[in-house]
Design a protein around this motif. Structure first.
Motif: not given
Length: 151
Positions: A51-78
């Motif tokens: 869970x991110x509450x701020x613009x910068x922390x959200x951007x960090x998570x989004x950039x990380x996830x954007x570098x992964x496969x489309x099903x990354x969260x689903x495969x990791x049950x996240x």
């Protein structure tokens, strides 16, 4: 009698949003809209919530996830949840949501500023580890921790 039923229902809903999740709590099943305004459920199959509450922390998570496969969260049950309740609605509609729709991963959104289920620490995202819907640990992470979260 009808007034009592309505009052009990309102108090039940209010209690859901009035206290933060703690270690040992069962999160149950709840739904939040994603960036495409489609309701998505968080259920006992989820093992990791970020869970991110701020613009910068959200951007960090989004950039990380954007570098992964489309099903990354689903495969990791996240799931990834962004609290955008403090953002002015005009900014949300004109700028934030269009940008979020460019991401290939799902971002669940908290619009209600009274939703206090998730705890926060300034400058960090909150990481919940779950097993069968029960919170096993809560920690606060930075972008440098994201790779380790999913090992």
């Amino acid at each position: 009698m009808m007034k009592k039923i309505i009052l009990i229902s309102l108090l039940t809903v209010a209690s859901l949003f009035s206290s933060s999740f703690k270690v040992g709590d069962n999160i149950g099943v709840f739904s939040l809209p994603n960036q495409f305004d489609k309701k998505r459920s968080v259920d006992p199959s989820v093992q990791t919530i970020i869970v991110s509450f701020e613009k910068d922390t959200g951007a960090n998570v989004n950039n990380f996830l954007d570098s992964k496969n489309v099903d990354f969260l689903q495969k990791h049950h996240a799931v990834f949840i962004a609290d955008i309740s403090g953002m002015p609605s005009i900014i949300t509609k004109l700028f934030a949501l269009p940008k979020m729709r460019d991401y290939k991963h799902s971002i669940l959104l908290i619009y209600n500023e009274n939703d206090e289920r998730f705890i926060k620490e300034e400058g960090k995202s909150t990481l919940y580890r779950l097993q069968n819907g029960v919170i096993k640990s809560i920690s606060f992470i930075t972008k440098d921790d994201l790779e380790e979260v999913f090992k």
